[in-house]
Design a protein around this motif. Structure first.
Motif, PDB file in Angstrom:
ATOM      1  N   ARG A 136     -18.243  -0.065  51.609  1.00  0.00           N
ATOM      2  CA  ARG A 136     -17.396   1.093  51.304  1.00  0.00           C
ATOM      3  C   ARG A 136     -17.754   2.297  52.174  1.00  0.00           C
ATOM      4  N   ASP A 161     -18.980   2.284  55.370  1.00  0.00           N
ATOM      5  CA  ASP A 161     -18.592   2.118  56.774  1.00  0.00           C
ATOM      6  C   ASP A 161     -17.844   0.802  56.961  1.00  0.00           C
ATOM      7  N   PRO A 162     -16.567   0.753  56.566  1.00  0.00           N
ATOM      8  CA  PRO A 162     -15.839  -0.523  56.584  1.00  0.00           C
ATOM      9  C   PRO A 162     -15.588  -1.088  57.981  1.00  0.00           C
ATOM     10  N   ARG A 163     -15.477  -0.249  59.004  1.00  0.00           N
ATOM     11  CA  ARG A 163     -15.208  -0.779  60.343  1.00  0.00           C
ATOM     12  C   ARG A 163     -16.364  -1.617  60.867  1.00  0.00           C
ATOM     13  N   THR A 164     -17.577  -1.138  60.682  1.00  0.00           N
ATOM     14  CA  THR A 164     -18.739  -1.870  61.167  1.00  0.00           C
ATOM     15  C   THR A 164     -18.847  -3.224  60.484  1.00  0.00           C
ATOM     16  N   TYR A 165     -18.673  -3.234  59.180  1.00  0.00           N
ATOM     17  CA  TYR A 165     -18.797  -4.489  58.462  1.00  0.00           C
ATOM     18  C   TYR A 165     -17.593  -5.389  58.686  1.00  0.00           C
ATOM     19  N   GLY A 166     -16.472  -4.821  59.056  1.00  0.00           N
ATOM     20  CA  GLY A 166     -15.326  -5.636  59.462  1.00  0.00           C
ATOM     21  C   GLY A 166     -15.634  -6.412  60.735  1.00  0.00           C
ATOM     22  N   VAL A 167     -16.304  -5.748  61.673  1.00  0.00           N
ATOM     23  CA  VAL A 167     -16.701  -6.412  62.914  1.00  0.00           C
ATOM     24  C   VAL A 167     -17.709  -7.522  62.611  1.00  0.00           C
TER      25      VAL A 167
END
Length: 65
Positions: A39, A41-47
């Motif tokens: 929640r 930093d969603p972009r980093t964990y999306g990668v």
């Protein structure tokens, strides 16, 4: 298939032993921490998730070919 079932069984036994020794509350903070980080930093964990999916697909392809 037998190897996968053996690995899954081993994982479940390990989880049960850890739950007995530490308690479920101590084990369940890890998924909560992961969700909180997702929640934040969603972009980093999306990668990271995309990378894990690609690794899984590569593993499946290498078994077939």
């Amino acid at each position: 298939m037998a190897r996968l079932l053996w690995s899954l069984g081993t994982l479940l036994v390990l989880l049960g032993v850890l739950a007995h020794l530490c308690g479920w509350d101590a084990l369940l903070w890890i998924p909560e921490a992961v969700l909180d980080a997702l929640r934040a930093d969603p972009r980093t964990y999306g990668v990271i998730l995309l990378g894990a999916v690609l690794m899984l697909v590569a593993r499946i392809i290498s078994r077939r070919g």
